[in-house]
Design a protein around this motif. Structure first.
Motif, PDB file in Angstrom:
ATOM      1  N   ARG A   1       0.848  -1.208   0.000  1.00  0.00           N
ATOM      2  CA  ARG A   1       0.000   0.000   0.000  1.00  0.00           C
ATOM      3  C   ARG A   1       0.875   1.246   0.000  1.00  0.00           C
ATOM      4  O   ARG A   1       1.643   1.445  -0.926  1.00  0.00           O
ATOM      5  N   ASN A   2       0.799   2.058   1.039  1.00  0.00           N
ATOM      6  CA  ASN A   2       1.535   3.318   1.083  1.00  0.00           C
ATOM      7  C   ASN A   2       2.875   3.146   1.793  1.00  0.00           C
ATOM      8  O   ASN A   2       3.036   2.253   2.633  1.00  0.00           O
ATOM      9  N   ALA A   3       3.825   4.038   1.482  1.00  0.00           N
ATOM     10  CA  ALA A   3       5.165   3.986   2.069  1.00  0.00           C
ATOM     11  C   ALA A   3       5.543   5.381   2.570  1.00  0.00           C
ATOM     12  O   ALA A   3       5.276   6.392   1.898  1.00  0.00           O
ATOM     13  N   TYR A   4       6.157   5.392   3.768  1.00  0.00           N
ATOM     14  CA  TYR A   4       6.651   6.634   4.356  1.00  0.00           C
ATOM     15  C   TYR A   4       8.129   6.446   4.676  1.00  0.00           C
ATOM     16  O   TYR A   4       8.506   5.502   5.392  1.00  0.00           O
ATOM     17  N   LEU A   5       8.974   7.327   4.145  1.00  0.00           N
ATOM     18  CA  LEU A   5      10.410   7.268   4.379  1.00  0.00           C
ATOM     19  C   LEU A   5      10.833   8.554   5.056  1.00  0.00           C
ATOM     20  O   LEU A   5      10.594   9.660   4.525  1.00  0.00           O
ATOM     21  N   GLY A   6      11.475   8.425   6.226  1.00  0.00           N
ATOM     22  CA  GLY A   6      11.923   9.596   6.957  1.00  0.00           C
ATOM     23  C   GLY A   6      13.170  10.200   6.357  1.00  0.00           C
ATOM     24  O   GLY A   6      13.686   9.760   5.310  1.00  0.00           O
ATOM     25  N   GLU A   7      13.695  11.212   7.022  1.00  0.00           N
ATOM     26  CA  GLU A   7      14.871  11.921   6.535  1.00  0.00           C
ATOM     27  C   GLU A   7      16.113  11.042   6.590  1.00  0.00           C
ATOM     28  O   GLU A   7      16.278  10.224   7.497  1.00  0.00           O
ATOM     29  N   PHE A   8      16.958  11.207   5.569  1.00  0.00           N
ATOM     30  CA  PHE A   8      18.270  10.547   5.484  1.00  0.00           C
ATOM     31  C   PHE A   8      18.147   9.015   5.459  1.00  0.00           C
ATOM     32  O   PHE A   8      19.012   8.308   5.961  1.00  0.00           O
ATOM     33  N   VAL A   9      17.095   8.487   4.869  1.00  0.00           N
ATOM     34  CA  VAL A   9      16.937   7.043   4.693  1.00  0.00           C
ATOM     35  C   VAL A   9      17.633   6.629   3.398  1.00  0.00           C
ATOM     36  O   VAL A   9      17.523   7.311   2.370  1.00  0.00           O
ATOM     37  N   THR A  10      18.328   5.475   3.447  1.00  0.00           N
ATOM     38  CA  THR A  10      19.061   4.981   2.284  1.00  0.00           C
ATOM     39  C   THR A  10      18.552   3.586   1.927  1.00  0.00           C
ATOM     40  O   THR A  10      18.484   2.710   2.793  1.00  0.00           O
ATOM     41  N   ILE A  11      18.213   3.390   0.629  1.00  0.00           N
ATOM     42  CA  ILE A  11      17.785   2.083   0.121  1.00  0.00           C
ATOM     43  C   ILE A  11      18.744   1.711  -0.999  1.00  0.00           C
ATOM     44  O   ILE A  11      18.833   2.401  -2.025  1.00  0.00           O
ATOM     45  N   ASP A  12      19.474   0.596  -0.801  1.00  0.00           N
ATOM     46  CA  ASP A  12      20.443   0.181  -1.811  1.00  0.00           C
ATOM     47  C   ASP A  12      19.773  -0.448  -3.029  1.00  0.00           C
ATOM     48  O   ASP A  12      20.305  -0.367  -4.137  1.00  0.00           O
ATOM     49  N   GLY A  13      18.624  -1.093  -2.850  1.00  0.00           N
ATOM     50  CA  GLY A  13      17.931  -1.738  -3.963  1.00  0.00           C
ATOM     51  C   GLY A  13      16.863  -0.844  -4.563  1.00  0.00           C
ATOM     52  O   GLY A  13      16.916   0.385  -4.490  1.00  0.00           O
ATOM     53  N   LYS A  14      15.850  -1.492  -5.124  1.00  0.00           N
ATOM     54  CA  LYS A  14      14.767  -0.784  -5.799  1.00  0.00           C
ATOM     55  C   LYS A  14      13.538  -0.772  -4.911  1.00  0.00           C
ATOM     56  O   LYS A  14      13.285  -1.719  -4.152  1.00  0.00           O
ATOM     57  N   LEU A  15      12.739   0.286  -5.027  1.00  0.00           N
ATOM     58  CA  LEU A  15      11.551   0.462  -4.214  1.00  0.00           C
ATOM     59  C   LEU A  15      10.314   0.351  -5.095  1.00  0.00           C
ATOM     60  O   LEU A  15      10.202   1.054  -6.111  1.00  0.00           O
ATOM     61  N   PHE A  16       9.382  -0.570  -4.695  1.00  0.00           N
ATOM     62  CA  PHE A  16       8.112  -0.744  -5.400  1.00  0.00           C
ATOM     63  C   PHE A  16       6.987  -0.390  -4.434  1.00  0.00           C
ATOM     64  O   PHE A  16       6.874  -0.992  -3.365  1.00  0.00           O
ATOM     65  N   VAL A  17       6.141   0.575  -4.827  1.00  0.00           N
ATOM     66  CA  VAL A  17       5.048   1.023  -3.976  1.00  0.00           C
ATOM     67  C   VAL A  17       3.757   0.954  -4.779  1.00  0.00           C
ATOM     68  O   VAL A  17       3.648   1.568  -5.855  1.00  0.00           O
ATOM     69  N   GLU A  18       2.764   0.211  -4.247  1.00  0.00           N
ATOM     70  CA  GLU A  18       1.470   0.114  -4.915  1.00  0.00           C
ATOM     71  C   GLU A  18       0.596   1.337  -4.666  1.00  0.00           C
ATOM     72  O   GLU A  18      -0.292   1.635  -5.470  1.00  0.00           O
ATOM     73  N   GLY A  19       0.822   2.054  -3.578  1.00  0.00           N
ATOM     74  CA  GLY A  19       0.008   3.220  -3.251  1.00  0.00           C
ATOM     75  C   GLY A  19       0.811   4.499  -3.330  1.00  0.00           C
ATOM     76  O   GLY A  19       1.605   4.706  -4.257  1.00  0.00           O
TER      77      GLY A  19
END
Length: 328
Positions: A33-51
């Motif tokens: 569903r929905n995604a919330y990412l705070g400040e200075f968050v790091t994701i090395d891979g790919k992000l898939f969000v349905e909402g």
């Protein structure tokens, strides 16, 4: 996930996901569903969000992202500057009470909304505290770890204390500074190490050893390894039925018999009659002469002593009769 959480591996959430600031996610992230990412968050891979996707300041997604809903990029710096200018102007006007009231209402509303949001989430939610580290080898939590029912975990758990629910399957060991409580019908493929007490619930099995200060083990639980507990090992038993009654014959053989229940409508019991007492002048002797009975430890009286006792009794009875006649 709290602040500063590190996860090495893929993440898949069927519902929403919220990642607080300074967290690092090492691989692919899929959100139902929905995604919330705070400040200075790091994701090395790919992000898939349905909402919808809500992104804070200085968020890095190195593998790119796909979002089917709204995308909101927040920048908290202008809001802070606006609050600073507002407080500065109100202080210049000498309205300190209004500033205090406005700040209290602002933070109280945010806390109430956050508590309401947590209560509405229900039980099917994974909460990772701040500063935790998750990897296929280790789950490291600085505080207390609470694991719900019907969970399947892989990796060693390091925490201050561990409390698990029922039907847990853990492929790893547990290292704890405090107590460890394993729920019912759980299976641990590893060892348990604790500086406090360890309690194993009903029908649980430990494929390893236990090393703790004290161990409380249910009678139906099983530990395949060794148990080392300086303060001792205690066993818990369920409330069992009372055992059947037993009879022993003269030869010492035991015969078990069932406890019979009395019928409800029984007539009142008749009182027990005492046997008739034997009168003093009756020719039937009620008992043997006490003087003729041999008692161990008592000295036998001589004939002279017995004669003196008879004379004293006779003299005393004659004096008593004289007193009675003189009184009449």
């Amino acid at each position: 996930m709290g602040e500063g959480v590190t996860v090495t591996g893929d993440i898949a959430a069927s519902s929403d996901i919220r990642v607080d600031m300074w967290s690092k996610l090492g691989s692919k992230v899929e959100v139902g569903r929905n995604a919330y990412l705070g400040e200075f968050v790091t994701i090395d891979g790919k992000l898939f969000v349905e909402g919808d996707l809500d992104v804070g300041k200085e968020v890095k997604i190195r593998g790119g992202f796909e979002a089917k809903g709204w995308i909101v990029v927040r920048n908290p710096v202008p809001v802070i500057i606006f609050l600073f200018l507002y407080i500065k102007e109100m202080m210049r006007l000498g309205k300190g009470e209004e500033i205090e009231k406005a700040v209290e209402e602002l933070f109280e509303d945010s806390e109430d909304d956050e508590d309401f949001e947590i209560r509405e989430l229900g039980e099917n939610i994974l909460i990772i505290p701040a500063g935790a580290k998750l990897s296929p080898e280790t789950i490291n939590v600085g505080g207390e770890t609470i694991i719900g029912n019907n969970c399947h975990l892989t990796g060693n758990i390091r925490a201050h204390s561990v409390d698990t629910g029922e039907n847990l399957t853990l492929k790893g060991s547990i290292y704890s500074e405090g107590k460890v409580n394993i729920g019912e019908n759980s299976t641990i493929y590893g060892n348990l190490y604790s500086k406090g007490a360890v309690q194993i619930g009903r029908n649980s099995r430990i494929f390893g050893g236990i090393k703790a200060d004290s161990v409380i083990l249910h009678e139906n639980a099983r530990v395949d390894g060794t148990i080392k507990a300086p303060s001792g090992v205690s066993f818990l038993r369920d409330a069992a039925e009372k055992p059947a009654l037993a009879e022993v014959n003269a030869l010492g053989k035991v015969f078990m018999r069932e406890k019979r229940e009395l019928p409800e409508n029984l007539p009142p019991a008749e009182p027990i009659k005492v046997a008739d007492q034997v009168e003093e002048n009756s020719p039937i002797k009620s008992s043997a002469n006490p003087g003729s009975i041999f008692v161990p430890g008592r000295k036998r009286k001589t004939a002279r002593t017995q004669a003196l006792e008879r004379s004293r009794r006779f003299t005393g009875a004659r004096a008593y009769r004289k007193e009675q006649k003189s009184g009449e």
